[in-house]
Scaffold this motif. Sequence first.
Motif, PDB file in Angstrom:
ATOM      1  N   ALA A   1       0.850  -1.621   0.136  1.00 59.23           N
ATOM      2  CA  ALA A   1      -0.132  -0.033  -0.505  1.00 59.23           C
ATOM      3  C   ALA A   1       0.901   1.588   0.171  1.00 59.23           C
ATOM      4  O   ALA A   1       0.584   2.221  -0.550  1.00 59.23           O
ATOM      5  N   LEU A   2       2.144   1.608   0.536  1.00 59.29           N
ATOM      6  CA  LEU A   2       2.716   2.541   0.915  1.00 59.29           C
ATOM      7  C   LEU A   2       3.578   2.460  -0.126  1.00 59.29           C
ATOM      8  O   LEU A   2       3.804   3.596  -1.159  1.00 59.29           O
ATOM      9  N   ALA A   3       4.320   1.428  -0.908  1.00 56.62           N
ATOM     10  CA  ALA A   3       4.633   1.530  -2.644  1.00 56.62           C
ATOM     11  C   ALA A   3       3.741   1.998  -3.612  1.00 56.62           C
ATOM     12  O   ALA A   3       4.556   3.374  -4.369  1.00 56.62           O
TER      13      ALA A   3
ATOM     14  N   PHE B   1      -2.484   7.880   8.955  1.00 57.05           N
ATOM     15  CA  PHE B   1      -2.807   8.758   8.171  1.00 57.05           C
ATOM     16  C   PHE B   1      -0.617   9.589   7.850  1.00 57.05           C
ATOM     17  O   PHE B   1      -0.175   9.230   7.688  1.00 57.05           O
ATOM     18  N   LEU B   2      -1.483   9.924   6.261  1.00 57.68           N
ATOM     19  CA  LEU B   2      -0.183   9.844   5.203  1.00 57.68           C
ATOM     20  C   LEU B   2      -0.331  11.745   4.915  1.00 57.68           C
ATOM     21  O   LEU B   2      -1.097  12.455   4.942  1.00 57.68           O
ATOM     22  N   ARG B   3       0.921  12.414   5.158  1.00 55.20           N
ATOM     23  CA  ARG B   3       1.319  13.782   4.625  1.00 55.20           C
ATOM     24  C   ARG B   3       2.519  13.960   3.591  1.00 55.20           C
ATOM     25  O   ARG B   3       3.470  13.068   3.743  1.00 55.20           O
ATOM     26  N   PHE B   4       2.223  14.049   2.215  1.00 50.53           N
ATOM     27  CA  PHE B   4       3.064  14.068   0.998  1.00 50.53           C
ATOM     28  C   PHE B   4       3.651  15.230   1.261  1.00 50.53           C
ATOM     29  O   PHE B   4       3.039  16.342   1.689  1.00 50.53           O
ATOM     30  N   ALA B   5       4.545  15.315   0.317  1.00 51.12           N
ATOM     31  CA  ALA B   5       5.757  16.509   0.300  1.00 51.12           C
ATOM     32  C   ALA B   5       4.829  17.158  -0.735  1.00 51.12           C
ATOM     33  O   ALA B   5       5.276  18.388  -0.787  1.00 51.12           O
ATOM     34  N   SER B   6       3.735  16.603  -1.516  1.00 54.33           N
ATOM     35  CA  SER B   6       3.002  17.956  -2.444  1.00 54.33           C
ATOM     36  C   SER B   6       2.020  19.007  -2.108  1.00 54.33           C
ATOM     37  O   SER B   6       1.241  19.234  -2.609  1.00 54.33           O
ATOM     38  N   GLY B   7       2.213  18.329  -0.586  1.00 56.52           N
ATOM     39  CA  GLY B   7       0.886  18.654   0.050  1.00 56.52           C
ATOM     40  C   GLY B   7      -0.573  18.099   0.149  1.00 56.52           C
ATOM     41  O   GLY B   7      -1.370  18.379   1.145  1.00 56.52           O
ATOM     42  N   ALA B   8      -0.541  16.781  -0.383  1.00 58.49           N
ATOM     43  CA  ALA B   8      -1.626  16.019  -0.290  1.00 58.49           C
ATOM     44  C   ALA B   8      -1.641  15.243   1.002  1.00 58.49           C
ATOM     45  O   ALA B   8      -0.741  15.640   1.303  1.00 58.49           O
ATOM     46  N   THR B   9      -2.631  14.583   1.464  1.00 59.75           N
ATOM     47  CA  THR B   9      -2.870  13.704   2.856  1.00 59.75           C
ATOM     48  C   THR B   9      -3.984  13.029   2.465  1.00 59.75           C
ATOM     49  O   THR B   9      -4.080  12.392   1.110  1.00 59.75           O
ATOM     50  N   GLY B  10      -2.908  11.622   3.034  1.00 63.02           N
ATOM     51  CA  GLY B  10      -4.271  10.956   2.596  1.00 63.02           C
ATOM     52  C   GLY B  10      -3.887   9.113   3.943  1.00 63.02           C
ATOM     53  O   GLY B  10      -3.601   9.611   4.944  1.00 63.02           O
ATOM     54  N   SER B  11      -4.652   8.645   3.744  1.00 58.10           N
ATOM     55  CA  SER B  11      -4.943   7.488   4.677  1.00 58.10           C
ATOM     56  C   SER B  11      -3.646   5.875   3.981  1.00 58.10           C
ATOM     57  O   SER B  11      -4.513   5.736   2.823  1.00 58.10           O
ATOM     58  N   ILE B  12      -3.273   4.861   4.565  1.00 63.28           N
ATOM     59  CA  ILE B  12      -3.275   3.495   4.373  1.00 63.28           C
ATOM     60  C   ILE B  12      -4.059   3.072   5.393  1.00 63.28           C
ATOM     61  O   ILE B  12      -4.102   3.097   6.339  1.00 63.28           O
TER      62      ILE B  12
END
Lengths: 379, 379, 379, 379
Positions: A200-202, A244-255
């Motif tokens: 999922a992370l990949a 929960f995830l913070r991407f360098a691009s500014g997007a957020t998310g979850s896995i």
Amino acid sequence: MEPKSLGNEKPKLRVGLIGTGFMGKTHSFGFAAAERVFDLPFELELHTVADRTEELAGAAARTLGFKNATGDWRRLVGDPDIDLVDITAPNAFHREMALAAIAAGKHVYCEKPLAPRAAEAAEMANAAVAAGVRTQVGFNYLCNPMMALARDLIVTGELGEIRSYRGIHAEDYMGDAESPFTFRLDKVGGGALADLGSHALATAEFLLGPIERVLGDEVTVINSRPDGKDGRTAVEVDDIGRAFLRFASGATGSIEASWVATGRKMQHNFEVYGSRGALAFSQERFNELQFYTTAEAGRVRGFRRIQAGPDHPPYGLFCVAPGHQLGFNDLKAIEVALFLEAIAGIRAEPFSFRSGQRIQELVEAIHTSATGGRWVSTA
Amino acid sequence: MEPKSLGNEKPKLRVGLIGTGFMGKTHSFGFAAAERVFDLPFELELHTVADRTEELAGAAARTLGFKNATGDWRRLVGDPDIDLVDITAPNAFHREMALAAIAAGKHVYCEKPLAPRAAEAAEMANAAVAAGVRTQVGFNYLCNPMMALARDLIVTGELGEIRSYRGIHAEDYMGDAESPFTFRLDKVGGGALADLGSHALATAEFLLGPIERVLGDEVTVINSRPDGKDGRTAVEVDDIGRAFLRFASGATGSIEASWVATGRKMQHNFEVYGSRGALAFSQERFNELQFYTTAEAGRVRGFRRIQAGPDHPPYGLFCVAPGHQLGFNDLKAIEVALFLEAIAGIRAEPFSFRSGQRIQELVEAIHTSATGGRWVSTA
Amino acid sequence: MEPKSLGNEKPKLRVGLIGTGFMGKTHSFGFAAAERVFDLPFELELHTVADRTEELAGAAARTLGFKNATGDWRRLVGDPDIDLVDITAPNAFHREMALAAIAAGKHVYCEKPLAPRAAEAAEMANAAVAAGVRTQVGFNYLCNPMMALARDLIVTGELGEIRSYRGIHAEDYMGDAESPFTFRLDKVGGGALADLGSHALATAEFLLGPIERVLGDEVTVINSRPDGKDGRTAVEVDDIGRAFLRFASGATGSIEASWVATGRKMQHNFEVYGSRGALAFSQERFNELQFYTTAEAGRVRGFRRIQAGPDHPPYGLFCVAPGHQLGFNDLKAIEVALFLEAIAGIRAEPFSFRSGQRIQELVEAIHTSATGGRWVSTA
Amino acid sequence: MEPKSLGNEKPKLRVGLIGTGFMGKTHSFGFAAAERVFDLPFELELHTVADRTEELAGAAARTLGFKNATGDWRRLVGDPDIDLVDITAPNAFHREMALAAIAAGKHVYCEKPLAPRAAEAAEMANAAVAAGVRTQVGFNYLCNPMMALARDLIVTGELGEIRSYRGIHAEDYMGDAESPFTFRLDKVGGGALADLGSHALATAEFLLGPIERVLGDEVTVINSRPDGKDGRTAVEVDDIGRAFLRFASGATGSIEASWVATGRKMQHNFEVYGSRGALAFSQERFNELQFYTTAEAGRVRGFRRIQAGPDHPPYGLFCVAPGHQLGFNDLKAIEVALFLEAIAGIRAEPFSFRSGQRIQELVEAIHTSATGGRWVSTA
């Protein structure tokens, strides 16, 4: 009848395979198919297979099409005739085998997870760079033509600015509380997050780029498993992992990763939402990608089900007709072809040990975060 | 022709409606359908509708079938002829209106969210209990017969021990960065978590029981919106809210709310995984429930798509044939019927102000957790 | 409090309903909802309901919201106060009741099938035209906003030249060989083709225009049914009906009707293929339409799932938010509104007795064709 | 290192392949995968490939892994070293090539359709029987493990008495009126019914047994195609073919074939309805089978989506984990394995020339029926 006996001027690449279980077989299917489907830069020679005993290895060699067999993987790694060492042995051996192969100057192809701890994965990645050999970790889901299409739609801006992401990898093969304790269930094995969350992370970083911070959650659902004698062994790892995830691009998310999701066999799913469009995907139907765009008139907007076909390379090399579908083993053939092209210098390594290290770092950061109950940097 | 003029001995229940927007209309559709579909304990009289001006209220009364109209909601609340006050005005007014109606001894039916802060919701719930009036919050998705089936399959143990939960409520009506600033976007309005996450949380507790702890995540995706003049107003609330959940039962899970999920119109979805089965549901196809059970032989196991029908009460009162489907407004009719039965004392209040308060507490706890980056108790 | 008592200057339209079963209820739900949802050209008064006995009628009047009741439908038809006679009695009575109502100068709304034989349907249609009254047959599936979208995409050429059509209407309510003999199973009742195929044929002509020729196939699957005593009655009608179609436009296609399709509850499906696009639809998910267009770039082509919303009138009158979904009874409300507009002269009759006659002609032609094993003209 | 050089005592089977297009490649992928996945009764040797010129054949041999190449298929057929002749050349050559191979005592594997006319197919089948060689026609869709499950559920009575069948094979590769005239479009080529309907018919008889009577319908949608110069050539064959079916078992049904179904890439679908259950399948998602049974309690009945896995042999030989999915080329590997087992005498020929002849007879009967507009016997 004297048909011309055909020459073949491609350089040879001799493969040594360690391990003959699920992934050992899948890799050998991948080699066989890659040779037929792709115009590979090498002529493959399936040279030697190693397993725990010579008998096992011999039987596997016959089945898998290798010329030689050995019960001692070190002999395989040390064989000067072998160019590429392919490691599908249990996770606990990956590090030792890979370091030995790198030391012997071999290119190394290793199943995921690369190593139980990120530091070990880094050691392996560093060793490969120092030795100048090519490496690859088996992230086969990323080899799917529809995954390439998804990334391309994101990168070219067809979805607008990417806002959020939802990734899942859920199966149920550990769902029965009476299924026995295995290597996967001690700390070295790693748990659902390491085994499935790594996929999922990949996928998340493949599509949206680097993750900067994570907030993790880990749960052990089945606290003990039968030990194979008359007792039970305590389970030390997560059955479910979330972040929960913070991407360098500014997007957020979850896995989310789970191996106790009753009824799920291959729920490697993602959804991507951008300012002008969206994507949805499930590995259970991996020849399809759902795509939504606001470019359509309102009354005819909707998620469209794109079916894989020759418009989605390299699908067309497998089949000239759309909708016929690739299978799981075909993804492995693509993975093999990508690695051989990297060895030949035609392309950069798509999934090098460095990328395997990266995924281990993310898994570890989520574990650290879940233990401490706080955000952890992964920059 | 002299057919018998028909008597009707049911007691009358006179309704006053405040607010005539989306939800005001939906409620009036609900009253109209409930009268025809159900054998209600009351004869409904649509007595008075209130809106901002007498003109607006008058037009709405004609459209919605009410006898009287007023531009002053306080007059409606004070009218001794009215038994039930139905509040569909903007969220910021809920508290004041409801407290006034309770003080006047009316039963109160209020759209969600009950109040911007849990303390206010508690005040409202306490006042209702003290006054001995019946209350209801509009959690219409929970009135779906398939939702009842889902809960029943969980409660009766057909899924085994419940292990995990995944809930989503995503739409895209705030997805356009150029859509103007509205009341929803200041702190009182509440954000995506309060507006949509409240549904996801209500469904989670409806199915799995009390949530004990949460770990939250909130994101503002669009930082400012057009102010309707020539400038932009800063957005103070979340566009996306997420939380990890610990249930009192021991199960764990997550919810996500987003109103910027491009392409999603009604992604109120859940998945429940137990030791012997699983459920999956999407409000986009709310007349269906996916059910998996390990009781089937391995080769024929699979998620089955159950279609709503007379086996799923009260579907059969709407339509005697399965597969014909209820609509969104039908869910409101069921909600109305449930409230009237609670007022008549036939059943407990299914979604009282106390349950509305509970959801606000959860929303607030997630907000607190997201701000502090740590787990927060909700017991 | 003295809110203005509201006037209502719309002319009254007084309704008499004959029959109180499945369709009688559905019609009364339709009247109730139509009043709230639409700005109808009339104020509806639910005047009188007729059933087999005064007692039954009285009970139904209370439930369905009618003012008066009678055990004699002729008194209802003869009542000078009634403007519109709505017939939902068993099929065998449609002709007699409709002719009487027409003779009394009433507008007539009649459930399908209009009559067991096309000649009788023609007699009814002719009588209505001669009397100058408005008529309507209950083809509610055609009132679906997504059906209107489908037709519009065809008519405006977005699919290019229409080439082929596939229509199905399959359910399983007669699938149990031990379900007792009913009126549907003798020749007058008509069989699956008359009962369900009529819907499939109506949809086919609604979308693609007139059918010119048919080649039919009829099958009786269950040859006898329990007679309710201790014996069995021979079944005289088809359980499955099929036909190949030639449209006047040049397109070709097929329809199938079955009431023994185990597991199917509402498989009223169609697929339309044109030179530049295609549509697919299922009444089981009737708030969706699948649309494919070759106007998209190859790599992102796919059937898109359009969800019903305010872009698809009159959906927005029921609900301002997309994706919330209409229900089966809502389609009946639209049907009611269309008929009232036709009575008011605002629009042409959308589904007059003439169109009901047409469908009976098609059913009869397919029966003739199936019996003779040859193509039959339906021009 | 001296790993044991491995013996292999299996008898050799030397393959000669004629034709190197879509199907030539697919067959060579099938041979490669079959060797790895199955424990075949032979060691395969890819001996010689034939194409129109020696150059083309030489290039193909290198790509497809054959040792020798020839521009003259007769030399291949006459080569005494070759045991199995695999014919993937254009349909018009099948008969001549197969008869020559049979005359030379070779086992023959031939792509479908076996021959343009049933009489020729019969000649081929008779020749093979007389010569005592084994034959196989390429009905790869029937090699799907889910198709075997479908047949098994029917044969073991889990669906009860089978009542009706609906089969489709629709694609859109001939949908563009400006796509040039090809061999498929003259009478020998056969049309959509011969090309795609053959699959639909093969699946129908595979599942429900012999068809006794057919009533056909054929349509040419695009009457002329560009001739490659500046004109157009008249099309002599059907673009759409349909038939009603009577099975010997008493069941009835229909099939449709179309190659102008815009948007469809692999709509090889079927639905089977029995007295106690039903099946639905689409080749677009061929790793799934939908199964309905009335054995479930009413409130939880529904079509369940069974995902292919090790419970569905021989899936487990490709992959030990369910839900990972087979691809189109994997079906060809199964087909190859089945033929080799038939050659070894381990099993009966699953899809011999006799079954290919049978399908041609059905295609021809439908054509005869469509031309005459009447039922035709196929017993």
